[in-house]
Design a protein around this motif. Structure first.
Motif: not given
Length: 169
Positions: A105-129
């Motif tokens: 359950q904790l793994e799923a929770l942390f993976l979900s927490g990490l997932e919310q940052y995926k767009e914002s860690t993309a290269p500058p030209d690939a993310a508008d967030e």
């Protein structure tokens, strides 16, 4: 452009914490955010503060000490773990919450927490967030943004009266 300003601010924060930007999503999760609840991490936080010889009596200093302690924890992770947080989340959770019985359950929770940052860690030209650093700063400061429309209307009572008068006509 505006984005380059955000990224240089992120790089400054990264440099001052001596922590790579790639670890900021995990830093946010380990401090507690809107996905990984602070209460889940309470024992981890107490253990880190105790290891650093900090007492959690002084609430004002505790936030900075906690950020420092969690940052140090992340710096001390093995390099191969740091290189692929997602693949190693189980090992990280075992270090963070060794007494826990619900690792899946904790793994799923942390993976979900990490997932919310995926767009914002993309290269500058690939993310508008907004980049991860803005999210991390929000977590550190624990401030909620005020709605713009409401703040503008409240700032000038005369405008409100004019709007009400127009509506009545």
């Amino acid at each position: 452009s505006t984005q380059s300003g955000h990224y240089s601010r992120g790089e400054k924060i990264s440099s001052s914490l001596d922590l790579p930007l790639s670890l900021f999503p995990l830093l946010s999760c380990l401090l507690g955010n809107d996905v990984v609840n602070y209460e889940v991490l309470e024992e981890f936080h107490k253990r880190l503060l105790a290891q650093n010889g900090e007492s959690s009596d002084e609430k004002k200093k505790e936030g900075i000490q906690l950020v420092t302690a969690v940052t140090d924890f992340l710096k001390n992770l093995e390099e191969d773990v740091k290189e692929d947080i997602t693949a190693n989340i189980g090992a990280i959770i075992k270090q963070v919450l060794p007494e826990s019985d619900n690792c899946a359950q904790l793994e799923a929770l942390f993976l979900s927490g990490l997932e919310q940052y995926k767009e914002s860690t993309a290269p500058p030209d690939a993310a508008d967030e907004t980049p991860t650093t803005a999210v991390t700063v929000t977590v550190i400061e624990k401030e909620k943004p005020k709605p713009k429309e409401k703040a503008e209307k409240e700032s000038d009572p005369a405008d409100l009266e004019e709007e009400e008068a127009e509506t009545e006509e």
